[in-house]
Design a protein around this motif. Sequence first.
Motif, short mmCIF file in Angstrom:
data_model
loop_
_atom_site.label_atom_id
_atom_site.label_comp_id
_atom_site.label_asym_id
_atom_site.label_seq_id
_atom_site.Cartn_x
_atom_site.Cartn_y
_atom_site.Cartn_z
N THR A 138 0.83 -1.21 0.00
CA THR A 138 0.00 0.00 0.00
C THR A 138 0.86 1.25 0.00
N ASP A 139 1.91 1.26 0.83
CA ASP A 139 2.80 2.42 0.89
C ASP A 139 3.48 2.65 -0.46
N ILE A 140 3.89 1.58 -1.12
CA ILE A 140 4.54 1.73 -2.43
C ILE A 140 3.55 2.19 -3.49
N GLU A 141 2.33 1.64 -3.46
CA GLU A 141 1.30 2.06 -4.41
C GLU A 141 1.08 3.56 -4.33
N HIS A 142 0.97 4.08 -3.12
CA HIS A 142 0.75 5.51 -2.95
C HIS A 142 1.97 6.32 -3.39
N ALA A 143 3.16 5.84 -3.04
CA ALA A 143 4.37 6.57 -3.37
C ALA A 143 4.59 6.67 -4.88
N TYR A 180 12.22 11.78 2.07
CA TYR A 180 11.55 10.92 3.03
C TYR A 180 11.11 11.70 4.27
N LEU A 181 11.97 12.57 4.75
CA LEU A 181 11.62 13.34 5.95
C LEU A 181 10.48 14.31 5.68
N ALA A 182 10.37 14.77 4.45
CA ALA A 182 9.29 15.69 4.09
C ALA A 182 8.00 14.95 3.77
N ASN A 183 8.09 13.63 3.61
CA ASN A 183 6.92 12.83 3.26
C ASN A 183 6.84 11.61 4.17
N PRO A 184 6.33 11.80 5.38
CA PRO A 184 6.27 10.70 6.36
C PRO A 184 5.57 9.45 5.85
N ALA A 185 4.55 9.61 4.99
CA ALA A 185 3.84 8.44 4.48
C ALA A 185 4.79 7.57 3.65
N VAL A 190 10.52 2.71 4.23
CA VAL A 190 11.80 2.39 4.85
C VAL A 190 11.61 1.81 6.25
N THR A 191 10.68 2.40 7.01
CA THR A 191 10.54 2.02 8.42
C THR A 191 9.46 0.97 8.68
N GLY A 192 8.50 0.82 7.76
CA GLY A 192 7.35 -0.03 8.03
C GLY A 192 7.70 -1.48 8.26
N LEU A 193 8.50 -2.06 7.39
CA LEU A 193 8.84 -3.48 7.53
C LEU A 193 9.71 -3.73 8.74
N GLN A 194 10.72 -2.87 8.94
CA GLN A 194 11.62 -3.14 10.06
C GLN A 194 10.94 -2.90 11.40
N ALA A 195 9.86 -2.13 11.41
CA ALA A 195 9.12 -1.93 12.66
C ALA A 195 8.39 -3.22 13.07
N ARG A 196 8.10 -4.08 12.08
CA ARG A 196 7.41 -5.34 12.36
C ARG A 196 8.38 -6.50 12.50
N THR A 197 9.65 -6.24 12.34
CA THR A 197 10.64 -7.30 12.30
C THR A 197 11.37 -7.41 13.62
N GLU A 198 11.39 -8.60 14.20
CA GLU A 198 12.07 -8.79 15.47
C GLU A 198 13.58 -8.66 15.32
N ALA A 199 14.10 -9.22 14.24
CA ALA A 199 15.55 -9.19 14.03
C ALA A 199 15.91 -8.20 12.95
N ALA A 200 16.89 -7.34 13.24
CA ALA A 200 17.32 -6.34 12.27
C ALA A 200 17.85 -7.00 11.00
N ALA A 222 23.78 3.41 3.07
CA ALA A 222 24.35 3.74 4.38
C ALA A 222 24.21 5.23 4.67
N LEU A 223 24.46 6.06 3.68
CA LEU A 223 24.36 7.52 3.87
C LEU A 223 22.91 7.93 4.16
N VAL A 224 21.97 7.35 3.41
CA VAL A 224 20.56 7.70 3.63
C VAL A 224 20.14 7.30 5.04
N GLU A 225 20.51 6.10 5.46
CA GLU A 225 20.12 5.63 6.79
C GLU A 225 20.76 6.48 7.88
N THR A 226 22.00 6.87 7.67
CA THR A 226 22.68 7.71 8.65
C THR A 226 21.98 9.06 8.79
N LYS A 227 21.58 9.65 7.66
CA LYS A 227 20.89 10.94 7.69
C LYS A 227 19.53 10.81 8.37
N LEU A 228 18.84 9.71 8.10
CA LEU A 228 17.54 9.52 8.74
C LEU A 228 17.69 9.30 10.25
#
Length: 241
Positions: A138-143, A180-185, A190-200, A222-228
Amino acid sequence: MRHYHKLGLVDEPARDGSGYRRYGSDDLSRLVQVRTLAAAGVPLAEIGPLLDSDAASFATSLADVERHLTERIDELTARRDMLRRLASGDRALLPDRAVVLLEGMPSLGFTPDDVTIARESFVLAKALVPEGFDDYLTDIEHALRDPRFVALTKRTTEVAGWAPDDPRVAELAADLAAHYLANPAQLKIVTGLQARTEAATKYRLIAHHGEQRESAAARLAALVETKLRSAGVHISGPDAH
């Protein structure tokens, strides 16, 4: 018939004066019952005792045969459906929604290689985090309705031909993080799947699928994740706190 005679399923009648065996109506009835049960999958060794049992036992045995046939039908139907899905390609591994997304990517300017990478990522995401896969789609469809997101995503596919220290890597990382920071949806991609994942590890398998170590793509991620992270977004990884 000779085999049935040998197994004792049908009595062997005496020969007449011409040397022929003469079968009566009872023999024919018995033969029909044997052939019917054999065709239904009852082993020949079990048919004799089954036909010689009383009415109640016979009915119970037939019910067991019917149940076995029903289970076999269900199994064969499932196999047939799987063959049909395999013949339809992506639908063997992905739901129709994901297939529609993949089929629509070329119209947005994505290359066949881009579609292949997306397909493999979808398969991984569905396998590793099935409970979050529908929301992820759903998130990708909207994006994908956002031209800016599409443009940035297509730029990330160009990174494969860049050197890791190419200054464009850092520039693109800054653009992606800012978007990404300007568009939380869209950040939920980036964050949706890992929020549901027990193991990184699961998240990183999906997010960094197809990347080569020390590559421009790996440095970009790596740079994108560091900035986020520096902006307060939780991203799973070895340097996450």
